[in-house]
Design a protein around this motif. Structure first.
Motif, PDB file in Angstrom:
ATOM      1  N   LEU A 109       3.449  -9.097   4.584  1.00 43.33           N
ATOM      2  CA  LEU A 109       3.344 -10.556   4.310  1.00 43.33           C
ATOM      3  C   LEU A 109       2.334 -11.287   5.284  1.00 43.33           C
ATOM      4  CD1 LEU A 109       5.703 -10.025   2.496  1.00 43.33           C
ATOM      5  CD2 LEU A 109       5.661 -12.207   1.496  1.00 43.33           C
ATOM      6  N   ASP A 110       1.963 -12.865   5.459  1.00 43.85           N
ATOM      7  CA  ASP A 110       1.292 -12.803   6.535  1.00 43.85           C
ATOM      8  C   ASP A 110       0.997 -12.520   7.578  1.00 43.85           C
ATOM      9  OD1 ASP A 110       1.986 -16.153   5.159  1.00 43.85           O
ATOM     10  OD2 ASP A 110       4.298 -15.512   5.509  1.00 43.85           O
ATOM     11  N   SER A 111       0.181 -11.682   7.276  1.00 38.60           N
ATOM     12  CA  SER A 111      -0.471 -10.400   8.517  1.00 38.60           C
ATOM     13  C   SER A 111      -1.156  -9.569   8.032  1.00 38.60           C
ATOM     14  CB  SER A 111       0.560  -9.531   9.140  1.00 38.60           C
ATOM     15  OG  SER A 111       1.596  -9.148   7.715  1.00 38.60           O
ATOM     16  N   GLU A 112      -1.730  -8.708   9.231  1.00 44.50           N
ATOM     17  CA  GLU A 112      -2.945  -8.544   8.533  1.00 44.50           C
ATOM     18  C   GLU A 112      -2.315  -6.302   9.914  1.00 44.50           C
ATOM     19  OE1 GLU A 112      -6.999  -9.926  10.535  1.00 44.50           O
ATOM     20  OE2 GLU A 112      -6.531  -8.768  11.285  1.00 44.50           O
ATOM     21  N   MET A 113      -3.209  -5.437   9.177  1.00 41.52           N
ATOM     22  CA  MET A 113      -3.085  -4.130   9.789  1.00 41.52           C
ATOM     23  C   MET A 113      -3.790  -3.336  10.103  1.00 41.52           C
ATOM     24  SD  MET A 113       0.002  -1.842   7.633  1.00 41.52           S
ATOM     25  CE  MET A 113      -1.518  -1.248   6.318  1.00 41.52           C
ATOM     26  N   SER A 114      -3.680  -3.041  11.152  1.00 44.12           N
ATOM     27  CA  SER A 114      -4.723  -1.761  11.446  1.00 44.12           C
ATOM     28  C   SER A 114      -4.405  -0.305  11.510  1.00 44.12           C
ATOM     29  CB  SER A 114      -5.583  -2.611  13.144  1.00 44.12           C
ATOM     30  OG  SER A 114      -5.810  -3.587  12.617  1.00 44.12           O
ATOM     31  N   LEU A 115      -5.070   0.531  11.640  1.00 43.72           N
ATOM     32  CA  LEU A 115      -4.718   2.216  12.097  1.00 43.72           C
ATOM     33  C   LEU A 115      -4.361   1.547  13.798  1.00 43.72           C
ATOM     34  CD1 LEU A 115      -3.163   4.768  10.995  1.00 43.72           C
ATOM     35  CD2 LEU A 115      -5.975   5.461  11.029  1.00 43.72           C
ATOM     36  N   ILE A 116      -3.359   2.720  14.303  1.00 42.76           N
ATOM     37  CA  ILE A 116      -3.848   3.287  15.880  1.00 42.76           C
ATOM     38  C   ILE A 116      -4.251   4.224  16.333  1.00 42.76           C
ATOM     39  CG2 ILE A 116      -3.415   2.624  17.751  1.00 42.76           C
ATOM     40  CD1 ILE A 116      -3.223   0.096  16.217  1.00 42.76           C
ATOM     41  N   SER A 117      -3.571   5.356  15.242  1.00 47.00           N
ATOM     42  CA  SER A 117      -3.779   6.897  15.111  1.00 47.00           C
ATOM     43  C   SER A 117      -3.062   7.252  13.959  1.00 47.00           C
ATOM     44  CB  SER A 117      -2.873   7.390  16.395  1.00 47.00           C
ATOM     45  OG  SER A 117      -1.890   6.782  16.776  1.00 47.00           O
ATOM     46  N   TYR A 133       0.679  -1.484   0.013  1.00 49.08           N
ATOM     47  CA  TYR A 133       0.111   0.002  -0.019  1.00 49.08           C
ATOM     48  C   TYR A 133       1.146   1.189   0.078  1.00 49.08           C
ATOM     49  CZ  TYR A 133      -4.066  -2.948   1.200  1.00 49.08           C
ATOM     50  OH  TYR A 133      -3.746  -4.962   0.907  1.00 49.08           O
ATOM     51  N   ILE A 134       0.426   2.002  -0.933  1.00 46.56           N
ATOM     52  CA  ILE A 134       1.234   3.725  -0.584  1.00 46.56           C
ATOM     53  C   ILE A 134       0.201   4.603   0.070  1.00 46.56           C
ATOM     54  CG2 ILE A 134       1.720   5.958  -2.456  1.00 46.56           C
ATOM     55  CD1 ILE A 134       1.828   3.786  -4.827  1.00 46.56           C
ATOM     56  N   VAL A 135       1.494   4.718   1.568  1.00 41.99           N
ATOM     57  CA  VAL A 135       1.218   5.671   1.813  1.00 41.99           C
ATOM     58  C   VAL A 135       0.585   7.170   1.912  1.00 41.99           C
ATOM     59  CG1 VAL A 135       1.839   6.882   4.581  1.00 41.99           C
ATOM     60  CG2 VAL A 135       2.383   4.709   3.709  1.00 41.99           C
ATOM     61  N   GLY A 136      -0.720   7.952   2.139  1.00 46.18           N
ATOM     62  CA  GLY A 136      -1.285   8.886   1.462  1.00 46.18           C
ATOM     63  C   GLY A 136      -1.508   8.770  -0.173  1.00 46.18           C
ATOM     64  N   GLU A 137      -2.136   7.885  -0.556  1.00 45.22           N
ATOM     65  CA  GLU A 137      -2.867   7.395  -1.950  1.00 45.22           C
ATOM     66  C   GLU A 137      -4.193   6.110  -1.280  1.00 45.22           C
ATOM     67  OE1 GLU A 137      -1.147   6.997  -5.311  1.00 45.22           O
ATOM     68  OE2 GLU A 137       0.589   8.437  -4.976  1.00 45.22           O
ATOM     69  N   ILE A 142      -4.009   4.448   2.003  1.00 47.38           N
ATOM     70  CA  ILE A 142      -3.829   4.015   3.953  1.00 47.38           C
ATOM     71  C   ILE A 142      -3.213   6.256   3.835  1.00 47.38           C
ATOM     72  CG2 ILE A 142      -3.968   1.578   3.542  1.00 47.38           C
ATOM     73  CD1 ILE A 142      -0.679   2.616   4.443  1.00 47.38           C
ATOM     74  N   PRO A 143      -3.957   5.718   5.092  1.00 45.65           N
ATOM     75  CA  PRO A 143      -3.156   7.449   5.523  1.00 45.65           C
ATOM     76  C   PRO A 143      -1.845   7.401   6.704  1.00 45.65           C
ATOM     77  CG  PRO A 143      -4.659   6.721   7.261  1.00 45.65           C
ATOM     78  CD  PRO A 143      -4.898   6.177   5.586  1.00 45.65           C
ATOM     79  N   SER A 144      -0.792   8.232   6.638  1.00 46.48           N
ATOM     80  CA  SER A 144       0.467   8.291   7.304  1.00 46.48           C
ATOM     81  C   SER A 144       0.184   8.316   8.729  1.00 46.48           C
ATOM     82  CB  SER A 144       1.115  10.097   7.661  1.00 46.48           C
ATOM     83  OG  SER A 144       0.213  10.417   7.465  1.00 46.48           O
ATOM     84  N   ILE A 152       4.270  -0.721  13.344  1.00 42.19           N
ATOM     85  CA  ILE A 152       5.370   0.464  12.461  1.00 42.19           C
ATOM     86  C   ILE A 152       4.431   1.730  12.386  1.00 42.19           C
ATOM     87  CG2 ILE A 152       6.100  -1.349  11.678  1.00 42.19           C
ATOM     88  CD1 ILE A 152       4.236  -0.700   9.382  1.00 42.19           C
ATOM     89  N   THR A 153       5.074   2.662  12.037  1.00 46.83           N
ATOM     90  CA  THR A 153       5.272   4.489  12.018  1.00 46.83           C
ATOM     91  C   THR A 153       5.507   4.526  10.276  1.00 46.83           C
ATOM     92  OG1 THR A 153       5.399   5.476  14.023  1.00 46.83           O
ATOM     93  CG2 THR A 153       5.587   6.961  12.198  1.00 46.83           C
ATOM     94  N   LEU A 154       4.162   4.742   9.277  1.00 47.89           N
ATOM     95  CA  LEU A 154       3.712   5.224   8.217  1.00 47.89           C
ATOM     96  C   LEU A 154       4.251   6.461   7.974  1.00 47.89           C
ATOM     97  CD1 LEU A 154       1.979   2.440   6.770  1.00 47.89           C
ATOM     98  CD2 LEU A 154       4.338   2.234   6.517  1.00 47.89           C
TER      99      LEU A 154
END
Length: 199
Positions: A189-197, A129-133, A135-137, A178-180
């Motif tokens: 890979l082999d994972s899922e991601m969720s926005l914290i803040s 995923y591209i941050v800013g396009e 998903i948000p930073s 992580i911070t993006l």
């Protein structure tokens, strides 16, 4: 089977299937002549330079698409400029006189790829995923989704053999944070991601 959760208008990706994996490689996304299957291609001869997408078209939960970009044809370890794996999709750049080796999956031009539209930033399935396009930073949590060791890579720009500038690369068993930042490319890979803040 959908490889990317929390998407809308999945049917827009393909006329005949609801599977995102099949939709990515279906007639709604690319012409048959622009698909590149397993094999080796020389950039500028059998494939054009430019931006492409590596697609995993398998229905297995733990399957991966894999490729490498070699800078020459010597067949040595030092020839490998970029190695990439994905459970679903990943962007990359080809430059003249390189060698693209598709080991698993399929490659299509980026212009023929229908990018997923996320309606939520929770439990986003693995991919790039591209941050800013896309998903948000901000700060995200990554959670492993199977018994394989999960991993992530953060690139400064679209990955290529000569400019694969990596901010961070790590492996984890359960979860990590992580911070993006704007402009990052996140591949996991082999994972899922969720926005914290968000920033």
């Amino acid at each position: 089977k959908s490889y990317i959760s929390n998407t809308e208008n999945i049917n827009d990706l393909t006329q005949s299937e609801s599977s995102l994996s099949e939709g990515i490689t279906g007639s709604n996304n690319t012409n048959p002549s622009s698909k590149f299957d397993i094999g080796t291609y020389k950039v500028g001869k059998t494939i054009s330079a430019g931006e492409y997408v590596l697609i995993n078209n398998s229905t297995s939960d733990q399957s991966r698409a894999e490729l490498e970009i070699d800078t020459d044809s010597l067949g040595q370890f030092s020839s490998i400029g970029l190695s990439m794996k994905t459970n679903s999709f990943a962007y990359f750049l080809l430059q003249d006189n390189e060698y693209l080796v598709i080991e698993k999956g399929q490659v299509i031009p980026i212009d023929d790829f229908v990018r997923p539209k996320l309606t939520s930033y929770q439990s986003i399935s693995s991919g790039m995923y591209i941050v800013g396009e896309d998903i948000p930073s901000g700060e995200y949590e990554l959670k492993a989704t199977n018994d394989k060791k999960a991993q992530y890579t953060i690139y400064k720009e679209i990955p290529s053999s000569k400019d694969a500038i990596v901010y961070s690369l790590d492996y984890f068993d359960v979860n990590t944070f992580i911070t993006l930042k704007e402009g990052d490319y996140i591949l996991y890979l082999d994972s899922e991601m969720s926005l914290i803040s968000s920033e």
